[in-house]
Write a protein that holds these residues in place. Structure first.
Motif, PDB file in Angstrom:
ATOM      1  N   VAL A  67     -44.530  -5.136  94.839  1.00 51.23           N
ATOM      2  CA  VAL A  67     -44.192  -3.996  95.680  1.00 51.23           C
ATOM      3  C   VAL A  67     -45.294  -3.905  96.722  1.00 51.23           C
ATOM      4  N   ASN A  68     -44.944  -4.166  97.979  1.00 57.23           N
ATOM      5  CA  ASN A  68     -45.873  -4.118  99.098  1.00 57.23           C
ATOM      6  C   ASN A  68     -45.625  -2.817  99.848  1.00 57.23           C
ATOM      7  N   VAL A  69     -46.618  -1.937  99.888  1.00 60.45           N
ATOM      8  CA  VAL A  69     -46.489  -0.628 100.531  1.00 60.45           C
ATOM      9  C   VAL A  69     -46.689  -0.804 102.029  1.00 60.45           C
ATOM     10  N   GLN A 109     -50.242  -1.979 103.384  1.00 62.00           N
ATOM     11  CA  GLN A 109     -51.302  -1.019 103.068  1.00 62.00           C
ATOM     12  C   GLN A 109     -51.878  -1.311 101.684  1.00 62.00           C
ATOM     13  N   ALA A 110     -50.995  -1.679 100.766  1.00 74.88           N
ATOM     14  CA  ALA A 110     -51.381  -1.972  99.390  1.00 74.88           C
ATOM     15  C   ALA A 110     -50.280  -2.803  98.755  1.00 74.88           C
ATOM     16  N   TRP A 111     -50.574  -3.396  97.617  1.00 76.47           N
ATOM     17  CA  TRP A 111     -49.538  -4.097  96.860  1.00 76.47           C
ATOM     18  C   TRP A 111     -49.763  -3.926  95.363  1.00 76.47           C
ATOM     19  N   PHE A 112     -48.662  -4.060  94.647  1.00 77.05           N
ATOM     20  CA  PHE A 112     -48.646  -4.059  93.184  1.00 77.05           C
ATOM     21  C   PHE A 112     -47.923  -5.328  92.753  1.00 77.05           C
ATOM     22  N   GLU A 113     -48.344  -5.878  91.638  1.00 79.56           N
ATOM     23  CA  GLU A 113     -47.637  -7.014  91.067  1.00 79.56           C
ATOM     24  C   GLU A 113     -47.170  -6.598  89.671  1.00 79.56           C
ATOM     25  N   CYS A 114     -45.900  -6.856  89.375  1.00 82.33           N
ATOM     26  CA  CYS A 114     -45.289  -6.344  88.142  1.00 82.33           C
ATOM     27  C   CYS A 114     -44.532  -7.420  87.375  1.00 82.33           C
ATOM     28  N   GLN A 115     -44.604  -7.332  86.045  1.00 80.78           N
ATOM     29  CA  GLN A 115     -43.779  -8.131  85.132  1.00 80.78           C
ATOM     30  C   GLN A 115     -42.607  -7.259  84.708  1.00 80.78           C
ATOM     31  N   VAL A 116     -41.417  -7.797  84.728  1.00 83.08           N
ATOM     32  CA  VAL A 116     -40.226  -7.033  84.357  1.00 83.08           C
ATOM     33  C   VAL A 116     -40.289  -6.671  82.878  1.00 83.08           C
ATOM     34  N   LYS A 136     -53.768  -4.039  94.691  1.00 81.70           N
ATOM     35  CA  LYS A 136     -54.901  -4.003  95.612  1.00 81.70           C
ATOM     36  C   LYS A 136     -54.592  -3.074  96.776  1.00 81.70           C
ATOM     37  N   LEU A 137     -55.574  -2.248  97.138  1.00 80.76           N
ATOM     38  CA  LEU A 137     -55.496  -1.405  98.320  1.00 80.76           C
ATOM     39  C   LEU A 137     -56.125  -2.187  99.466  1.00 80.76           C
ATOM     40  N   LEU A 138     -55.328  -2.518 100.480  1.00 79.53           N
ATOM     41  CA  LEU A 138     -55.792  -3.344 101.587  1.00 79.53           C
ATOM     42  C   LEU A 138     -56.304  -2.525 102.770  1.00 79.53           C
ATOM     43  N   ASP A 139     -55.691  -1.363 103.000  1.00 80.23           N
ATOM     44  CA  ASP A 139     -56.051  -0.535 104.154  1.00 80.23           C
ATOM     45  C   ASP A 139     -56.095   0.928 103.729  1.00 80.23           C
ATOM     46  N   PRO A 140     -57.246   1.388 103.206  1.00 83.54           N
ATOM     47  CA  PRO A 140     -57.335   2.747 102.669  1.00 83.54           C
ATOM     48  C   PRO A 140     -57.178   3.852 103.712  1.00 83.54           C
ATOM     49  N   LYS A 141     -57.360   3.539 104.987  1.00 84.95           N
ATOM     50  CA  LYS A 141     -57.256   4.554 106.035  1.00 84.95           C
ATOM     51  C   LYS A 141     -55.835   4.725 106.568  1.00 84.95           C
TER      52      LYS A 141
END
Length: 167
Positions: A67-69, A109-116, A136-141
């Protein structure tokens, strides 16, 4: 559905995300707004996907997703990944892969990696629950993109024009 009910749904806060899926060497990514946290312990996210979507089979086979925010203002990126699946869809943006092989967008801005963990029928969609294994949070601002910013992108504005007029 009445306009007042549509206006109520518009008040639900929803972000805009690019969901990455992969199986073996095949990857795809698609724009989604129906993503949410469902548990702290374990940390679980859920997404809703149309089982007729081309990425659904990759998700089932790979048993993982990212999930890429998206950031506020990344409407062009949301529209790009909202289009039909094609072989070069990921070639037009910078990305990498995580532990599961799912696509992680470098400009998110951030991403999550998930196992189903499981899936459940949900009307014309399937609700997929995934355990977060990395993030990971890539761009906190940056501010996250809101679904309301998408306007006519997914056709919801045609169904509920009064809700999106002020977007």
């Amino acid at each position: 559905m009445s306009d007042s009910i549509a206006a109520l749904f518009q008040r639900l806060t929803q972000g805009v995300y690019v969901v990455g899926v992969a199986h073996a060497e095949v990857r795809n990514a698609f724009t989604a707004a129906w993503v949410m946290q469902v548990s702290f312990d374990p940390l679980l996210l859920a997404l809703s996907i149309n089982p007729h979507h081309s990425s659904y089979e990759l998700l089932k086979q790979g048993q993982a997703f990212s999930v890429n925010v998206l950031k506020k203002g990344q409407l062009e990126l949301a529209a790009h990944f909202g289009g039909p699946a094609r072989a070069d869809k990921l070639a037009l943006t910078e990305w990498t892969t995580g532990r599961t092989g799912a696509s992680l967008l470098c400009e998110a801005q951030a991403w999550f990696e998930c196992q189903v963990e499981g899936e459940h029928p949900a009307g014309d969609h399937v609700l997929v629950v995934g355990k977060v294994i990395d993030g990971k949070l890539l761009d906190p601002k940056a501010e996250p993109m809101a679904y309301r910013e998408t306007g006519a992108m997914d056709g919801a504005s045609a169904l509920f024009p009064d809700v999106f007029d002020d977007a």
